[in-house]
Scaffold this motif. Structure first.
Motif, mmCIF file in Angstrom:
data_model
loop_
_atom_site.group_PDB
_atom_site.id
_atom_site.type_symbol
_atom_site.label_atom_id
_atom_site.label_comp_id
_atom_site.label_asym_id
_atom_site.label_seq_id
_atom_site.Cartn_x
_atom_site.Cartn_y
_atom_site.Cartn_z
ATOM 1 N N LYS A 129 4.446 -6.428 -15.485
ATOM 2 C CA LYS A 129 5.519 -7.411 -15.378
ATOM 3 C C LYS A 129 5.161 -8.540 -14.414
ATOM 4 O O LYS A 129 5.809 -9.577 -14.396
ATOM 5 N N HIS A 130 4.128 -8.320 -13.607
ATOM 6 C CA HIS A 130 3.670 -9.403 -12.727
ATOM 7 C C HIS A 130 3.191 -10.605 -13.545
ATOM 8 O O HIS A 130 3.281 -11.739 -13.093
ATOM 9 N N LEU A 131 2.674 -10.331 -14.736
ATOM 10 C CA LEU A 131 2.123 -11.409 -15.570
ATOM 11 C C LEU A 131 3.192 -12.387 -16.040
ATOM 12 O O LEU A 131 2.881 -13.530 -16.363
ATOM 13 N N ALA A 176 8.023 -9.164 -11.526
ATOM 14 C CA ALA A 176 7.734 -8.089 -10.569
ATOM 15 C C ALA A 176 7.259 -8.689 -9.244
ATOM 16 O O ALA A 176 6.678 -9.770 -9.217
ATOM 17 N N VAL A 177 7.558 -7.965 -8.167
ATOM 18 C CA VAL A 177 7.053 -8.349 -6.846
ATOM 19 C C VAL A 177 6.556 -7.101 -6.119
ATOM 20 O O VAL A 177 7.027 -5.994 -6.384
ATOM 21 N N ASP A 178 5.606 -7.308 -5.229
ATOM 22 C CA ASP A 178 5.149 -6.231 -4.366
ATOM 23 C C ASP A 178 5.585 -6.559 -2.945
ATOM 24 O O ASP A 178 5.279 -7.639 -2.433
ATOM 25 N N LEU A 179 6.322 -5.637 -2.337
ATOM 26 C CA LEU A 179 6.876 -5.858 -0.993
ATOM 27 C C LEU A 179 6.368 -4.797 -0.020
ATOM 28 O O LEU A 179 6.329 -3.617 -0.362
ATOM 29 N N LEU A 221 4.022 -13.542 -9.116
ATOM 30 C CA LEU A 221 3.411 -13.897 -10.402
ATOM 31 C C LEU A 221 1.891 -13.695 -10.317
ATOM 32 O O LEU A 221 1.261 -14.082 -9.339
ATOM 33 N N ARG A 222 1.322 -13.085 -11.355
ATOM 34 C CA ARG A 222 -0.111 -12.762 -11.352
ATOM 35 C C ARG A 222 -0.767 -13.352 -12.593
ATOM 36 O O ARG A 222 -0.181 -13.351 -13.670
ATOM 37 N N THR A 223 -1.993 -13.839 -12.433
ATOM 38 C CA THR A 223 -2.708 -14.388 -13.584
ATOM 39 C C THR A 223 -3.331 -13.268 -14.411
ATOM 40 O O THR A 223 -3.555 -12.159 -13.899
ATOM 41 N N PHE A 227 2.031 5.922 -8.795
ATOM 42 C CA PHE A 227 2.850 5.868 -7.596
ATOM 43 C C PHE A 227 2.618 4.544 -6.882
ATOM 44 O O PHE A 227 1.547 4.253 -6.399
ATOM 45 N N ASP A 228 3.641 3.720 -6.854
ATOM 46 C CA ASP A 228 3.481 2.339 -6.430
ATOM 47 C C ASP A 228 4.710 1.910 -5.622
ATOM 48 O O ASP A 228 5.556 1.184 -6.112
ATOM 49 N N LYS A 229 4.774 2.364 -4.380
ATOM 50 C CA LYS A 229 5.976 2.156 -3.563
ATOM 51 C C LYS A 229 6.302 0.711 -3.244
ATOM 52 O O LYS A 229 7.421 0.388 -2.891
ATOM 53 N N CYS A 230 5.303 -0.155 -3.305
ATOM 54 C CA CYS A 230 5.538 -1.557 -2.936
ATOM 55 C C CYS A 230 6.110 -2.351 -4.107
ATOM 56 O O CYS A 230 6.530 -3.481 -3.950
ATOM 57 N N HIS A 231 6.103 -1.754 -5.303
ATOM 58 C CA HIS A 231 6.375 -2.494 -6.530
ATOM 59 C C HIS A 231 7.848 -2.433 -6.989
ATOM 60 O O HIS A 231 8.417 -1.362 -7.138
ATOM 61 N N PHE A 232 8.416 -3.618 -7.216
ATOM 62 C CA PHE A 232 9.784 -3.718 -7.740
ATOM 63 C C PHE A 232 9.757 -4.655 -8.952
ATOM 64 O O PHE A 232 9.161 -5.728 -8.877
HETATM 65 ZN ZN LIG Z 1 3.364 -4.589 -8.383
#
Ligand SMILES: [Zn+2]
Length: 120
Positions: free
Chosen positions: A60-62, A66-69, A39-41, A112-117
């Motif tokens: 979607k983090h907002l 979404a998560v970054d792994l 979760l992101r502010t 391109f954002d490989k960590c992002h789901f």
């Molecule tokens: Zn992300």
């Protein structure tokens, strides 16, 4: 492999379905990974856009969807950049078992954002 306490903490506020996928993925994953963000502010998102790290205020983090792994080396000291595809494959497997639709940033053409789901 079990998630670190810090990674678990970063799952707070994340949608329960996505959280369940990440937790089960950790159970099945033969190598460690961490959660760098969930979760992101709005403030943080604004900062990222300003810095060019993100292009959208519609992330979607907002909304905790979404998560970054990041896959880690076995000693958890560094990111293992060779394992994003492997991690994504496992996430998709678990998500399909749990009937959850997932979108992987590694499949995006533009940013391109490989960590992002994120949840579909
Ligand atoms: Zn992300």
């Amino acid at each position: 492999m079990e998630l670190s306490e810090l990674s678990k903490k970063r799952l707070e506020g994340v949608d329960e379905r996505l959280k369940a996928v990440v937790m089960e993925c950790a159970n099945r994953c033969p190598f460690p990974f961490n959660v760098s963000e969930g979760l992101r502010t709005v403030e943080k998102q604004r900062e990222y856009v300003k810095q060019g790290k993100s292009k959208t205020m519609n992330s979607k983090h907002l909304v905790g969807k979404a998560v970054d792994l990041y896959p880690l080396s076995m000693d958890r000291k560094v990111v293992d950049w060779s394992r994003f595809e492997e991690l994504a494959e496992l996430i998709f497997q678990v998500a399909s078992d749990q009937n959850v639709g997932i979108i992987w940033g590694g499949n995006w053409k533009n940013s391109f954002d490989k960590c992002h789901f994120e949840l579909r």
